[in-house]
Write a protein that holds these residues in place. Structure first.
Motif, PDB file in Angstrom:
ATOM      1  N   ARG A 161       0.820  -1.206   0.000  1.00  0.00           N
ATOM      2  CA  ARG A 161       0.000   0.000   0.000  1.00  0.00           C
ATOM      3  C   ARG A 161       0.861   1.266   0.000  1.00  0.00           C
ATOM      4  NH1 ARG A 161      -5.364   0.775   0.946  1.00  0.00           N
ATOM      5  NH2 ARG A 161      -5.425  -1.337   0.084  1.00  0.00           N
ATOM      6  N   TRP A 162       1.950   1.245   0.741  1.00  0.00           N
ATOM      7  CA  TRP A 162       2.843   2.415   0.737  1.00  0.00           C
ATOM      8  C   TRP A 162       3.441   2.640  -0.649  1.00  0.00           C
ATOM      9  CZ3 TRP A 162       6.195   3.518   5.657  1.00  0.00           C
ATOM     10  CH2 TRP A 162       5.334   3.720   6.755  1.00  0.00           C
ATOM     11  N   SER A 163       3.770   1.541  -1.333  1.00  0.00           N
ATOM     12  CA  SER A 163       4.315   1.681  -2.689  1.00  0.00           C
ATOM     13  C   SER A 163       3.292   2.313  -3.617  1.00  0.00           C
ATOM     14  CB  SER A 163       4.740   0.317  -3.227  1.00  0.00           C
ATOM     15  OG  SER A 163       5.744  -0.255  -2.422  1.00  0.00           O
ATOM     16  N   LEU A 164       2.017   1.860  -3.472  1.00  0.00           N
ATOM     17  CA  LEU A 164       0.969   2.460  -4.294  1.00  0.00           C
ATOM     18  C   LEU A 164       0.792   3.937  -3.966  1.00  0.00           C
ATOM     19  CD1 LEU A 164      -1.689  -0.410  -4.235  1.00  0.00           C
ATOM     20  CD2 LEU A 164      -0.175   0.248  -6.126  1.00  0.00           C
ATOM     21  N   ILE A 165       0.840   4.272  -2.674  1.00  0.00           N
ATOM     22  CA  ILE A 165       0.701   5.680  -2.275  1.00  0.00           C
ATOM     23  C   ILE A 165       1.867   6.507  -2.823  1.00  0.00           C
ATOM     24  CG2 ILE A 165       0.723   7.244  -0.299  1.00  0.00           C
ATOM     25  CD1 ILE A 165      -0.808   5.092   1.260  1.00  0.00           C
ATOM     26  N   ALA A 166       3.090   5.932  -2.722  1.00  0.00           N
ATOM     27  CA  ALA A 166       4.260   6.649  -3.236  1.00  0.00           C
ATOM     28  C   ALA A 166       4.161   6.845  -4.749  1.00  0.00           C
ATOM     29  CB  ALA A 166       5.541   5.893  -2.889  1.00  0.00           C
ATOM     30  N   ALA A 167       3.722   5.786  -5.468  1.00  0.00           N
ATOM     31  CA  ALA A 167       3.570   5.921  -6.911  1.00  0.00           C
ATOM     32  C   ALA A 167       2.510   6.960  -7.243  1.00  0.00           C
ATOM     33  CB  ALA A 167       3.208   4.572  -7.523  1.00  0.00           C
ATOM     34  N   GLY A 168       1.386   6.919  -6.499  1.00  0.00           N
ATOM     35  CA  GLY A 168       0.350   7.923  -6.730  1.00  0.00           C
ATOM     36  C   GLY A 168       0.844   9.328  -6.444  1.00  0.00           C
ATOM     37  N   ALA A 169       1.655   9.466  -5.375  1.00  0.00           N
ATOM     38  CA  ALA A 169       2.200  10.788  -5.047  1.00  0.00           C
ATOM     39  C   ALA A 169       3.133  11.278  -6.145  1.00  0.00           C
ATOM     40  CB  ALA A 169       2.936  10.727  -3.707  1.00  0.00           C
ATOM     41  N   LEU A 170       3.963  10.368  -6.688  1.00  0.00           N
ATOM     42  CA  LEU A 170       4.869  10.768  -7.772  1.00  0.00           C
ATOM     43  C   LEU A 170       4.094  11.177  -9.021  1.00  0.00           C
ATOM     44  CD1 LEU A 170       7.734   8.123  -7.452  1.00  0.00           C
ATOM     45  CD2 LEU A 170       7.838  10.556  -6.881  1.00  0.00           C
ATOM     46  N   VAL A 171       3.040  10.383  -9.328  1.00  0.00           N
ATOM     47  CA  VAL A 171       2.228  10.731 -10.499  1.00  0.00           C
ATOM     48  C   VAL A 171       1.549  12.090 -10.288  1.00  0.00           C
ATOM     49  CG1 VAL A 171       0.194  10.072 -11.832  1.00  0.00           C
ATOM     50  CG2 VAL A 171       1.889   8.346 -11.211  1.00  0.00           C
ATOM     51  N   ALA A 172       1.012  12.280  -9.073  1.00  0.00           N
ATOM     52  CA  ALA A 172       0.359  13.558  -8.785  1.00  0.00           C
ATOM     53  C   ALA A 172       1.351  14.710  -8.842  1.00  0.00           C
ATOM     54  CB  ALA A 172      -0.305  13.500  -7.408  1.00  0.00           C
ATOM     55  N   PHE A 173       2.568  14.466  -8.327  1.00  0.00           N
ATOM     56  CA  PHE A 173       3.578  15.529  -8.356  1.00  0.00           C
ATOM     57  C   PHE A 173       3.998  15.833  -9.787  1.00  0.00           C
ATOM     58  CE2 PHE A 173       8.007  16.988  -8.157  1.00  0.00           C
ATOM     59  CZ  PHE A 173       7.850  18.088  -7.322  1.00  0.00           C
TER      60      PHE A 173
END
Length: 458
Positions: A161-173
């Motif tokens: 889940r943290w990896s998904l959150i990190a990937a989502g954060a990178l995409v959002a950034f």
């Protein structure tokens, strides 16, 4: 400014992304830990109920079998203690049952309290959590049921889940960065356009206007006001130049008539008035020269001529040859060292006209026996044409005044000239994209340099 604005926006969006993703990741870790606690706490309660009946019976084989099956199935450890904390039944490696975590959970259960919370499970740990339930109820606590639960599955879930959150954060950034880049370009495009227009006006291009119609309303309104100001300024300067040119042109005819009448009246003058007549003719010729200078300056400042590719070497050699007889007659030496292949893009005839002004100026002030030298070289992407003399020179604090219109030194008021020669040369240099600089020569004299951007050789 664009980079600074983009850096500020990126920093703000990065901070916002971190402030959103970190609490979200921590909330999931805490929720997964609570889920683990609820799952294993139900098992601990069941073992406590079984132990409540099993500890009072002589045969504890059924409870022992249940504990071992659970340990094999879930890879966990189960410990059943009596009211004194001594182990009655146990499943799992012996090393699991030592340490402060087991002792703390066991003491809490023997005091009649269940495990209410576990340390938050994160990708790096803990490897195992311990929870316990009291065996018995209220004052009838007869032991404790302790579970040692590995957190491998929970940590894998948290990591995923943290990896998904990190990937989502990178995409959002990344998406925010693209949006920030677009916003920055949208904001800065009219500013850059205004900067270009201001630079063009400062360089003397009065037709330069701001053309960008993007950006916020305030900047679009500023563009319209700037263009209106530039139009008014351009029109005012154009009228001023037209007036100077028209006045100079219209004065030439009556001035020529006046000179002709003065020449015609000469035979009828008494000898006593001939000196005054000569001075009047000199002043009329000086006025004619002044009008010619004003017309030349007005044509240069009008900015109507386009820059063309020119051979600066040929122009410099031609002027050196043309002025050589004048300098011989004055008793002044003239030398030239002109490199080949010097090409510039400037106003038509700019190099020759500037050299005429510089050589004429040197011819007036260098005494007989002096020397004047012309040098022309290419260096650092520029063509430099320098006229250096060994005359009396000019004080350093008066160099800037030499290119002003009608500027004349206190000691040179009676010398011929209009005071426009160097002003015209300076205007020609600037209109051609170059500069005209004045500096003292060594050991004495004056050095004037014309610098123009070098053009590529075809």
């Amino acid at each position: 400014m664009r980079r600074r604005l983009l850096a500020v926006l990126m920093a703000l969006m990065g901070a916002a992304t971190v402030l959103l993703s970190v609490p979200l990741a921590d909330a999931y870790a805490r929720g997964r830990t609570e889920h683990l606690l609820l799952q294993r706490r139900a098992d601990a309660v069941r073992f406590a109920d079984l132990a409540d009946r099993g500890l009072t019976e002589a045969d504890q084989s059924e409870l022992a079998a249940e504990i071992h099956r659970y340990a094999q199935l879930y890879g966990a450890g189960v410990l059943i203690t009596d009211t004194n904390g001594r182990a009655v039944l146990r499943a799992g490696p012996p090393s699991w049952w030592s340490g402060p975590r087991v002792a703390e959970a066991k003491d809490r259960a023997l005091a009649g309290r269940s495990t209410e919370r576990l340390p938050t499970v994160r990708p790096w740990g803990p490897d195992m959590v311990v929870l316990a339930e009291p065996v018995g109820r209220d004052e009838r606590v007869s032991g404790a049921a302790v579970l040692a639960v590995p957190t491998d599955a929970a940590r894998r879930d948290v990591t995923t889940r943290w990896s998904l959150i990190a990937a989502g954060a990178l995409v959002a950034f990344a998406a925010a960065a693209l949006a920030a880049g677009g916003i920055t370009r949208w904001l800065m495009r009219p500013v850059r356009d205004l900067d270009r227009a201001v630079g063009g006006l400062a360089a003397g291009s009065l037709h330069t206007r701001a053309v960008s119609d993007s950006g916020p309303p305030e900047l679009r309104r500023l563009r319209r006001h700037f263009n209106a100001m530039a139009e008014g300024m351009s029109e005012s300067i154009r009228r001023q130049r037209d007036f100077v040119a028209d006045a100079s042109h219209q004065l030439r005819n009556p001035l020529a008539t006046l000179v002709l009448q003065l020449e015609n009246v000469e035979p009828h003058l008494a000898p006593a008035g001939r000196d005054e007549h000569t001075r009047a003719l000199d002043e009329a010729e000086r006025l004619e020269e002044l009008l010619d200078g004003l017309l030349a300056l007005a044509r240069v400042e009008s900015g109507t001529a386009e820059r063309t590719l020119q051979d600066a070497s040929a122009a410099a050699r031609e002027r050196a040859v043309a002025w050589a007889p004048v300098y011989r007659e004055l008793g002044v030496g003239l030398a030239a060292d002109i490199a080949d292949g010097l090409r510039v893009r400037a106003l038509p005839g700019a190099v020759g006209r500037v050299l005429d002004a510089l050589l004429d100026n040197a011819a007036k002030f260098v005494p007989p026996g002096g020397r004047v030298r012309i040098d022309a070289v290419a260096r650092d992407g520029q063509v430099t044409v320098r006229v250096r003399d060994d005359g009396p020179g000019v004080p350093d604090d008066q160099h800037a005044a030499l290119v002003r219109r009608f500027a004349r030194g206190a000691a040179h008021q009676n010398l011929p000239g209009s005071g426009l020669g160097l002003a015209i040369a300076d205007e020609l240099a600037r209109a051609s994209g170059g500069t005209l600089t004045i500096a003292p020569a060594t050991p004495h004299g004056l050095a004037v340099e014309l610098r123009l951007p070098a053009a590529a050789t075809p």
